[in-house]
Structures are given as C-alpha cells and as structure tokens.
Design an enzyme around this catalytic site. Structure first.
Site, PDB file in Angstrom:
ATOM      1  CG  HIS A 108     -17.165   7.029  25.030  1.00  0.00           C
ATOM      2  ND1 HIS A 108     -17.907   7.348  26.160  1.00  0.00           N
ATOM      3  CD2 HIS A 108     -16.039   7.342  25.346  1.00  0.00           C
ATOM      4  CE1 HIS A 108     -17.237   8.063  26.991  1.00  0.00           C
ATOM      5  NE2 HIS A 108     -15.841   8.099  26.425  1.00  0.00           N
ATOM      6  CD  GLU A 203     -29.170  14.931  39.246  1.00  0.00           C
ATOM      7  OE1 GLU A 203     -28.141  13.875  39.426  1.00  0.00           O
ATOM      8  OE2 GLU A 203     -30.265  15.005  39.925  1.00  0.00           O
TER       9      GLU A 203
END
Ligand code: BJW
Length: 237
Positions: A108, A203
């Site tokens: 990116h 998570e």
C-alpha cells in the site's frame, strides 16, 4: 520452511500509530476514507488530503518500532540459508525497516515517499506536502501526492506477492482485520494452494474461520513468542 508474512495496522498499534477500524480510536471511525483515501478525494480537495497525511507523517517520525517488528527482523535473519522469508506489509510506515528487516514489500505504498502525478517520479519525502510545492523532477507545481495506495488503485508488486505466496509452506497474517482486498484474499489463495495459514491478531479477524490455527493477543507479546518457537524448530530440523 518458506514463510510468507502479511502485516497490518495492528502490528504498529503498540508503536502508537493506531489502526483504521478499531472501535473508538480507529482512523476510519474518526475520518471518512472516501474523503481522504481515494484518487477522487485528492482531485476534489488536495489540501484536506495533504493535511491528513502530514499529520500521520509527523506521528510516524515520532514513533519507534516495537517488539513485534524486532521479532520479525530476527526471524528474517535467523532463517537465512534455512528457507525463504517474504514479508509484505499493508502498512505505509517504515517501522519494519527501522527494526532491522532487510526486505519489505509495501503493497500500500510508503508514507515517507512522495510521487508526482504528472511525471510519476517517486522520491523520499519527510516534510509536509502541499499544493504549493514543485516537483523536483519535472518542475510542475501542485502535482506531488503521498506515495500510498488509495481505494480504487491497484496495490503494488502484486505479481511478486502472488509468486511468493505460491512458493510458501506457511502463510502468517498479523494484525490485520482482513477487510481490505486484495490482502484479505491471501488466506483464501493460500488455502486453495494447500498452504497452512496462521493468524496472530488481537481478536478474530473477518477471515478467522479460514485459518488453520490462531493466536489472539497483543502483537508485542504474541509475535516474539511465535518467532522464538519457529527459530527453535528451524535449528532442530
Ligand atoms: C492488533 C493490535 C495489537 C489492534 N496487536 N493486533 C472485493 C474484492 C476485491 C476488491 C474489493 C472488493 N470490494 C471492494 C474492493 C476494493 C477495495 C476494498 O477492499 N474495499 C473494502 C473496504 C471492501 N480495495 C481496493 O480498492 C484496493 N485496490 C484494488 O482492489 O485494486 C484492484 C486490483 C487488485 C489486485 C490486482 C489488480 C487489481 C486498494 C486498497 C487500498 C487500501 N488503502 C488503505 C489506505 C492506505 C494509505 C493509508 O494508510 O492511509 O490501506 S485503507 C487501510 O486499510 C490501509 C490498510 O493498509 C488497510 C487494511 O487495514 P488493516 O491493516 O487490516 O487495519 P485495520 O484497522 O482494519 O485492522 C487492524 C487489526 O489489528 C484489527 O483486526 C485489530 O483487532 C488488530 N489489532 N491492535 C495485534 N496491539
């Protein structure tokens, strides 16, 4: 063992660079990406886009690599002569390099580079950008932009990335939500090629069900622990 590693904003979160989508303080929960991270947004309002990236460049220059960046640099060094190591990051910061990583693919782009929209030259850039600046290569004014990949643009070095993924035995995704393509599709590509996939994240990511194994915890703890295990196993084998 050929290892392919993909990193995302979660890796640099503990270097105080924040993430994009974490509830509360994620950049895209506070700023609208469609107004700041698309070519159309830059065409309509370059001043606002420059101000956003100038703020982030200043934050980056004040940041330091963390234990997770350093562990990945140790892994690269430790695997020399024992297998291929390919590190691709979605992050536009230079913390992998400052931690000692030798070969980093920035799919990116890089915040510490500017690119001229007229002559396409890319150049190192640590100062604020503005519409009043002149490109040192072609002499045109108002054409410099951050050398980063916005929504709707094609990420960099995709052929090299696809080749490295195809040659790997293990795909490891670290600190990324798995919500932005094409990076979010790497785990599916890996599975189709029969490559094991391991996730390290705070998570479960959007793609968590596709991984063979996962470890959930802060990158500065989870990554060094995993790296030590891999290095110990590579010495035994
Ligand atoms: C921790 C932690 C701790 C927190 N420890 N973990 C379907 C298929 C294909 C494409 C599309 C599609 N639908 C739409 C598209 C297009 C679009 C896209 O994907 N949109 C989605 C929103 C759906 N994609 C594009 O436009 C891309 N181009 C493209 O597809 O071209 C076509 C093409 C591709 C290939 C070949 C040929 C043609 C370009 C995408 C450009 C993304 N640009 C940005 C901005 C870059 C510049 C900048 O930094 O400002 O890149 S957006 C932003 O998201 C940034 C990031 O690199 C990217 C990913 O974010 P990341 O890293 O995952 O961060 P978060 O915040 O999402 O997640 C952080 C994670 O860390 C969380 O899970 C936390 O739990 C965790 N975490 N603290 C460990 N301490």
């Amino acid at each position: 063992m050929n290892i392919f590693i993909l990193t995302g904003a979660g890796l640099s979160a503990e270097s105080n660079l924040g993430t994009f989508r974490d509830k509360g303080d994620g950049l895209w929960t506070r700023f609208d990406p469609m107004k700041l991270a698309t070519p159309g947004a830059f065409a309509r309002n370059p001043g606002e886009v420059h101000a956003f990236y100038n703020m982030r460049r200043q934050n980056l220059l004040a940041a330091e690599p963390n234990e997770a960046h350093r562990a990945l640099a140790r892994l690269e060094a430790g695997l020399v002569g024992r297998g291929n190591f390919f590190l691709v990051t979605q992050n536009i910061d230079d913390l992998h390099e400052r931690a000692g990583s030798q070969r980093v693919t920035h799919m990116h782009g890089e915040l510490l580079k500017a690119r001229c929209t007229a002559c396409t030259s890319a150049m190192p850039w640590r100062e604020d950008l503005s519409v009043n600046l002149t490109c040192p290569h072609c002499g045109r004014t108002g054409t410099l932009r951050p050398d980063v990949v916005w929504f709707g643009e094609v990420p960099l070095q995709m052929d090299a990335i696809d080749d490295a993924l195809a040659q790997s035995d293990l795909f490891v995704s670290i600190g990324t939500s798995g919500s932005v393509y094409p990076a979010a599709g790497f785990v599916e590509q890996a599975k189709e090629l029969g490559i094991r996939a391991y996730e390290i994240n705070l998570e479960p990511s959007d793609n968590a069900r596709l991984f063979d194994e996962a470890h959930y915890g802060p990158a500065t703890q989870a990554v060094p622990a995993w790296v030590e295990k891999v290095l110990a196993a590579s010495v035994r084998s």
